[in-house]
Design a protein around this motif. Structure first.
Motif, PDB file in Angstrom:
ATOM      1  N   ALA A  43       0.906  -1.249  -0.008  1.00  0.00           N
ATOM      2  CA  ALA A  43      -0.088  -0.150  -0.030  1.00  0.00           C
ATOM      3  C   ALA A  43       0.894   1.146  -0.001  1.00  0.00           C
ATOM      4  O   ALA A  43       0.472   2.298  -0.717  1.00  0.00           O
ATOM      5  N   ARG A  87     -11.454   5.906   1.506  1.00  0.00           N
ATOM      6  CA  ARG A  87      -9.878   6.370   0.890  1.00  0.00           C
ATOM      7  C   ARG A  87      -9.622   5.650  -0.173  1.00  0.00           C
ATOM      8  O   ARG A  87      -9.109   6.142  -1.026  1.00  0.00           O
ATOM      9  N   LYS A  88      -9.526   4.358  -0.134  1.00  0.00           N
ATOM     10  CA  LYS A  88      -9.251   3.354  -1.162  1.00  0.00           C
ATOM     11  C   LYS A  88      -9.813   3.743  -2.447  1.00  0.00           C
ATOM     12  O   LYS A  88      -9.107   3.988  -3.581  1.00  0.00           O
ATOM     13  N   ARG A  89     -11.277   3.879  -2.366  1.00  0.00           N
ATOM     14  CA  ARG A  89     -12.023   4.106  -3.522  1.00  0.00           C
ATOM     15  C   ARG A  89     -11.821   5.442  -4.270  1.00  0.00           C
ATOM     16  O   ARG A  89     -11.536   5.700  -5.407  1.00  0.00           O
ATOM     17  N   PHE A 120      -9.025   7.214  -3.641  1.00  0.00           N
ATOM     18  CA  PHE A 120      -7.426   7.275  -4.268  1.00  0.00           C
ATOM     19  C   PHE A 120      -7.518   6.496  -5.764  1.00  0.00           C
ATOM     20  O   PHE A 120      -6.996   7.130  -6.479  1.00  0.00           O
ATOM     21  N   LEU A 121      -8.212   5.384  -5.879  1.00  0.00           N
ATOM     22  CA  LEU A 121      -8.139   4.668  -7.034  1.00  0.00           C
ATOM     23  C   LEU A 121      -8.824   5.435  -8.178  1.00  0.00           C
ATOM     24  O   LEU A 121      -8.413   5.271  -9.127  1.00  0.00           O
ATOM     25  N   SER A 135      -6.342  11.730  -5.775  1.00  0.00           N
ATOM     26  CA  SER A 135      -5.573  10.886  -5.402  1.00  0.00           C
ATOM     27  C   SER A 135      -4.631  11.371  -4.162  1.00  0.00           C
ATOM     28  O   SER A 135      -4.556  10.700  -3.266  1.00  0.00           O
ATOM     29  N   ILE A 170      -4.236   7.342   4.242  1.00  0.00           N
ATOM     30  CA  ILE A 170      -3.961   6.000   4.283  1.00  0.00           C
ATOM     31  C   ILE A 170      -2.555   5.520   4.799  1.00  0.00           C
ATOM     32  O   ILE A 170      -2.763   4.432   5.615  1.00  0.00           O
ATOM     33  N   GLU A 218      -2.590   2.814   7.759  1.00  0.00           N
ATOM     34  CA  GLU A 218      -1.889   1.380   7.624  1.00  0.00           C
ATOM     35  C   GLU A 218      -0.704   1.346   8.578  1.00  0.00           C
ATOM     36  O   GLU A 218      -0.318   0.218   8.752  1.00  0.00           O
ATOM     37  N   GLY A 237      -3.097  -1.411  -6.562  1.00  0.00           N
ATOM     38  CA  GLY A 237      -4.177  -0.793  -5.535  1.00  0.00           C
ATOM     39  C   GLY A 237      -5.216  -1.695  -5.294  1.00  0.00           C
ATOM     40  O   GLY A 237      -6.025  -1.814  -4.267  1.00  0.00           O
TER      41      GLY A 237
END
Length: 195
Positions: free
Chosen positions: A24, A87-89, A91-92, A128, A135, A139, A195
């Protein structure tokens, strides 16, 4: 009856979690590299862009400003959206938008197309970038690991500017200014896949 614990499986799970966190970090560093690289790489190629697309000196500033306006304008909003929808959504999605806009910038045959694509690219960069720190903090909850992760992130952010200046000069001289935007595509694709 004594309880039997399977320590190798626990260690394996922990190692898989550690691997995931460092992957990540690698992905968010790729995204940061792409954003910082793009901010400096374009400056070197401005004379070639101006000559190729016959852009006036006044309009040439929009090649830079279009990116900066949308990047700065959407950074906070994108961060809030990341808190709400994940956040992942976010970011991608930002990486995808940035990469697609980079392709359009590279293919641009007129100043209007280039400037509009730069607006979109700035938006993708804001989306992004807005969640990268969150993140990393999520993490890496342990202070020592977080310090290492933030150091790697800062190193990439600072180094990306220097790489952009070198790469911009080399690509513009050796091939064409269009390639200063195409260089983002493999980075974006790798970041999306990982990702």
């Amino acid at each position: 009856m004594p309880r039997v614990t399977n320590l190798p499986a626990d260690d394996e799970t922990r190692l898989a979690g550690d691997r995931k966190r460092w992957i990540a970090l690698f992905v968010v560093c790729l995204a940061m590299l792409m954003n910082v690289l793009d901010a400096s790489i374009v400056n070197v190629a401005l004379p070639s862009i101006q000559h190729s697309l016959r852009i006036s000196q006044g309009n040439l500033t929009w090649v830079i400003n279009a990116y900066l306006i949308t990047f700065g304008g959407f950074l906070l909003l994108a961060g809030r959206v990341g808190d709400l929808v994940g956040r992942k959504r976010v970011f991608l999605a930002g990486i995808g938008i940035f990469t697609a806009a980079s392709v359009v910038c590279g293919l641009a045959g007129s100043e209007i197309v280039l400037i509009l694509a730069r607006f979109v690219q700035g938006f993708g960069g804001a989306v992004s970038s807005s969640v990268i720190i969150a993140i990393i903090v999520t993490e890496f909850p342990q202070p020592a690991e977080r310090a290492k992760a933030m150091s790697a992130y800062i190193f990439v952010a600072v180094g990306g500017g220097a790489i952009g200046l070198l790469a911009g000069g080399i690509l513009t001289q050796a091939i064409s200014w269009h390639w200063i935007f195409f260089i983002n595509v493999p980075i974006g694709v790798i970041a999306l896949l990982l990702g």
